[in-house]
Design a protein around this motif. Structure first.
Motif, PDB file in Angstrom:
ATOM      1  N   PRO A  98      64.195  44.819  59.254  1.00 51.19           N
ATOM      2  CA  PRO A  98      63.505  45.986  58.668  1.00 51.19           C
ATOM      3  C   PRO A  98      63.064  45.708  57.222  1.00 51.19           C
ATOM      4  N   LEU A  99      63.917  45.033  56.429  1.00 53.52           N
ATOM      5  CA  LEU A  99      63.567  44.771  55.026  1.00 53.52           C
ATOM      6  C   LEU A  99      62.347  43.853  54.887  1.00 53.52           C
ATOM      7  N   LEU A 100      62.172  42.939  55.845  1.00 55.39           N
ATOM      8  CA  LEU A 100      60.996  42.053  55.812  1.00 55.39           C
ATOM      9  C   LEU A 100      59.708  42.864  55.908  1.00 55.39           C
ATOM     10  N   LEU A 101      59.708  43.892  56.785  1.00 54.86           N
ATOM     11  CA  LEU A 101      58.507  44.727  56.908  1.00 54.86           C
ATOM     12  C   LEU A 101      58.352  45.593  55.663  1.00 54.86           C
ATOM     13  N   ILE A 102      59.498  46.017  55.098  1.00 51.44           N
ATOM     14  CA  ILE A 102      59.455  46.858  53.901  1.00 51.44           C
ATOM     15  C   ILE A 102      58.892  46.077  52.711  1.00 51.44           C
ATOM     16  N   GLU A 103      59.230  44.777  52.579  1.00 51.83           N
ATOM     17  CA  GLU A 103      58.665  44.005  51.465  1.00 51.83           C
ATOM     18  C   GLU A 103      57.150  43.882  51.584  1.00 51.83           C
ATOM     19  N   LEU A 104      56.668  43.795  52.834  1.00 54.74           N
ATOM     20  CA  LEU A 104      55.213  43.721  53.051  1.00 54.74           C
ATOM     21  C   LEU A 104      54.540  45.045  52.667  1.00 54.74           C
ATOM     22  N   MET A 108      51.941  45.979  49.237  1.00 51.20           N
ATOM     23  CA  MET A 108      50.608  46.546  49.443  1.00 51.20           C
ATOM     24  C   MET A 108      50.325  47.679  48.455  1.00 51.20           C
ATOM     25  N   LYS A 109      51.377  48.229  47.865  1.00 50.62           N
ATOM     26  CA  LYS A 109      51.253  49.305  46.872  1.00 50.62           C
ATOM     27  C   LYS A 109      50.395  50.461  47.403  1.00 50.62           C
ATOM     28  N   LEU A 110      50.899  51.120  48.456  1.00 47.38           N
ATOM     29  CA  LEU A 110      50.224  52.274  49.043  1.00 47.38           C
ATOM     30  C   LEU A 110      50.676  53.526  48.287  1.00 47.38           C
ATOM     31  N   SER A 111      50.174  54.687  48.689  1.00 47.93           N
ATOM     32  CA  SER A 111      50.652  55.933  48.059  1.00 47.93           C
ATOM     33  C   SER A 111      52.130  56.091  48.388  1.00 47.93           C
ATOM     34  N   SER A 112      52.851  56.879  47.572  1.00 45.46           N
ATOM     35  CA  SER A 112      54.300  56.919  47.797  1.00 45.46           C
ATOM     36  C   SER A 112      54.639  57.560  49.137  1.00 45.46           C
ATOM     37  N   SER A 113      53.834  58.542  49.594  1.00 42.13           N
ATOM     38  CA  SER A 113      54.149  59.147  50.891  1.00 42.13           C
ATOM     39  C   SER A 113      53.866  58.168  52.025  1.00 42.13           C
ATOM     40  N   GLU A 114      52.743  57.427  51.911  1.00 47.80           N
ATOM     41  CA  GLU A 114      52.455  56.452  52.969  1.00 47.80           C
ATOM     42  C   GLU A 114      53.517  55.348  52.976  1.00 47.80           C
ATOM     43  N   THR A 115      53.945  54.911  51.779  1.00 44.50           N
ATOM     44  CA  THR A 115      54.968  53.865  51.685  1.00 44.50           C
ATOM     45  C   THR A 115      56.234  54.295  52.414  1.00 44.50           C
ATOM     46  N   LEU A 116      56.693  55.522  52.107  1.00 45.56           N
ATOM     47  CA  LEU A 116      57.925  56.019  52.722  1.00 45.56           C
ATOM     48  C   LEU A 116      57.782  56.088  54.239  1.00 45.56           C
ATOM     49  N   ASN A 117      56.656  56.668  54.672  1.00 43.28           N
ATOM     50  CA  ASN A 117      56.410  56.833  56.096  1.00 43.28           C
ATOM     51  C   ASN A 117      56.378  55.496  56.842  1.00 43.28           C
ATOM     52  N   ARG A 118      55.617  54.532  56.284  1.00 40.98           N
ATOM     53  CA  ARG A 118      55.500  53.215  56.928  1.00 40.98           C
ATOM     54  C   ARG A 118      56.850  52.505  56.959  1.00 40.98           C
ATOM     55  N   VAL A 120      59.853  53.815  57.000  1.00 45.03           N
ATOM     56  CA  VAL A 120      60.765  54.439  57.965  1.00 45.03           C
ATOM     57  C   VAL A 120      60.369  54.047  59.394  1.00 45.03           C
ATOM     58  N   VAL A 121      59.069  54.165  59.700  1.00 47.51           N
ATOM     59  CA  VAL A 121      58.624  53.903  61.076  1.00 47.51           C
ATOM     60  C   VAL A 121      58.783  52.425  61.439  1.00 47.51           C
ATOM     61  N   LEU A 122      58.249  51.535  60.570  1.00 53.54           N
ATOM     62  CA  LEU A 122      58.338  50.105  60.886  1.00 53.54           C
ATOM     63  C   LEU A 122      59.787  49.619  60.822  1.00 53.54           C
ATOM     64  N   GLY A 123      60.542  50.095  59.816  1.00 52.03           N
ATOM     65  CA  GLY A 123      61.946  49.701  59.682  1.00 52.03           C
ATOM     66  C   GLY A 123      62.759  50.113  60.908  1.00 52.03           C
ATOM     67  N   SER A 124      62.520  51.331  61.424  1.00 55.00           N
ATOM     68  CA  SER A 124      63.264  51.798  62.597  1.00 55.00           C
ATOM     69  C   SER A 124      62.911  50.992  63.838  1.00 55.00           C
ATOM     70  N   ALA A 125      61.615  50.699  63.978  1.00 58.05           N
ATOM     71  CA  ALA A 125      61.196  49.907  65.141  1.00 58.05           C
ATOM     72  C   ALA A 125      61.855  48.534  65.100  1.00 58.05           C
ATOM     73  N   ALA A 126      61.918  47.937  63.901  1.00 51.99           N
ATOM     74  CA  ALA A 126      62.513  46.603  63.758  1.00 51.99           C
ATOM     75  C   ALA A 126      64.006  46.650  64.083  1.00 51.99           C
ATOM     76  N   ALA A 127      64.694  47.693  63.602  1.00 52.37           N
ATOM     77  CA  ALA A 127      66.125  47.816  63.876  1.00 52.37           C
ATOM     78  C   ALA A 127      66.367  48.009  65.380  1.00 52.37           C
ATOM     79  N   LEU A 128      65.520  48.823  66.015  1.00 50.58           N
ATOM     80  CA  LEU A 128      65.642  49.057  67.458  1.00 50.58           C
ATOM     81  C   LEU A 128      65.461  47.750  68.234  1.00 50.58           C
ATOM     82  N   MET A 129      64.497  46.942  67.789  1.00 46.91           N
ATOM     83  CA  MET A 129      64.237  45.648  68.443  1.00 46.91           C
ATOM     84  C   MET A 129      65.496  44.773  68.432  1.00 46.91           C
ATOM     85  N   ILE A 130      66.190  44.738  67.285  1.00 46.80           N
ATOM     86  CA  ILE A 130      67.398  43.909  67.160  1.00 46.80           C
ATOM     87  C   ILE A 130      68.525  44.484  68.022  1.00 46.80           C
ATOM     88  N   LEU A 131      68.682  45.810  67.988  1.00 45.90           N
ATOM     89  CA  LEU A 131      69.759  46.449  68.761  1.00 45.90           C
ATOM     90  C   LEU A 131      69.577  46.220  70.260  1.00 45.90           C
TER      91      LEU A 131
END
Lengths: 249, 249
Positions: A98-104, A108-118, A120-131
């Motif tokens: 999840p942290l690898l996707l978060i560093e990407l 990218m320096k998106l808006s703070s709401s888009e950053t948080l949203n992306r 959470v969504v990408l981080g959760s998907a990555a964690a689910l993949m590992i689990l």
């Protein structure tokens, strides 16, 4: 791992040590270069260093676990009876993937709401993949390995979809100097991550030394996906800092 | 290593400890002096410290491995049966030798495209040199040692060529105050690196204690090529920072 020859033992032993050293060096590279990028990109560099730091810790543990599980005396390798702990890898990935996707997303320096949203969504998907991958990795029958492995591919494909389509407009909004590198970084994620399922399904081919090939394969994939990818994130942060007129003092 | 006398054991043991201390000190010197040079030269100083950091880690492992492989009780040295792991050196070099050339390129402050290009080409040649030398080092017959050693000389000669001819115009573009030092740094690479093949081919002379001579020889070469060279990189970074009007605060 199956019975190891002395050469296989040496190879795996040295590869774990090598991977630890590479992860530790990558961590220090990211953190000591914090001042080389403007403040906007330092969170991305902090997280990049965290990924390799967590991996360095786990490779040290994997190295110690391997050293405890096998002994090599007078050139003869034998099991000590202690288990080699394969779970370290999955604990590592649960944190680092999840942290690898978060560093990407951060670089990218998106808006703070888009950053948080992306994140959470990408981080959760990555964690689910590992689990989903873990029960397959420790499964003793190949059907278990196959079905959990395929289940883990679903969140992986979702991540690929987001990287190539979901982030399209965000990538196009990047400064021209960095756009190529950011789009390259998405490709690097997909290419380096694709290597993991290949390694994962290796034991299904049923050849001897598959256990050795899995350990070496995952180590190479981890170096590329974490240290290699981290250098790319640094290059993006540098380019964008320069484009914004930042001169390190 | 062959049967060791107590004095030889003591010499090697203390030399490994000494080399670890020198590498650790070199690392701290580079990183604690980051603020003594202008921002342009900090990436070079970061990498200089990474080289000695990686070497310090490996010398600590070499020291521990040596300690495990031999025991000295009542002045009598005997093998414990555990292997002395010679591969640590090559794992170290695989990481540090490309980085040594990268620190030289970084301190020259070339354009970002030339920097990337030079780092990739010189780094790959250096890694290839180490990969070709390794099978010769672990080879049990001297013909193997000779042929792999000669193969490793090819990328080495390519690196020498690039340092003396390929980089000529880049060296001439250096500020006058640093030009002499940069050209000296190229010479130091070639001279310190030339010491390694001498050590490598020592066992071919077939004298007693060749194993001890190899360990001591490589350790001296590593200190010169990493710590000594690192101090030179610092002097170049300092001179160029001063020439650019940078005053450390």
């Amino acid at each position: 791992m199956e019975n190891l020859s002395f050469n296989e033992y040496q190879l795996v032993y040295n590869f774990f040590s090598f991977t630890f050293a590479a992860m530790a060096a990558g961590t220090l590279f990211s953190w000591l270069n914090l001042g080389s990028v403007s403040a906007s990109y330092r969170p991305a560099m902090v997280v990049t260093g965290l990924v390799t730091f967590i991996a360095a810790y786990h490779y040290l543990q994997i190295f110690i676990s391997f050293d405890g599980a096998y002994s090599a005396v007078d050139g003869v390798v034998s099991s000590t009876g202690e288990a080699f702990n394969v779970t370290y890898r999955y604990v590592d990935w649960l944190l680092t993937v999840p942290l690898l996707l978060i560093e990407l997303i951060l670089v990218m320096k998106l808006s703070s709401s888009e950053t948080l949203n992306r994140c959470v969504v990408l981080g959760s998907a990555a964690a689910l993949m590992i689990l989903l991958g873990y029960p397959g990795e420790i499964s003793t029958d190949l059907a278990g390995r196959l079905s959990w492995g395929l289940a883990a591919m679903i969140p992986f494909l979702f991540i690929v979809y987001v990287l190539f389509f979901g982030l399209k407009s965000s990538i196009e909004a990047q400064p021209i100097e960095a756009r190529g590198l950011v789009s390259q970084a998405c490709w690097v994620v997909v290419i380096t991550w694709s290597f993991y399922p290949v390694v994962y399904f290796l034991p299904m081919l049923g050849f001897e030394s598959a256990g050795v090939a899995v350990e070496i394969g995952y180590s190479i994939a981890d170096i590329a996906a974490k240290v290699g990818f981290g250098i790319l994130i640094y290059m993006i942060a540098r380019k964008k800092s320069e484009a914004e007129g930042y001169i390190a003092k």
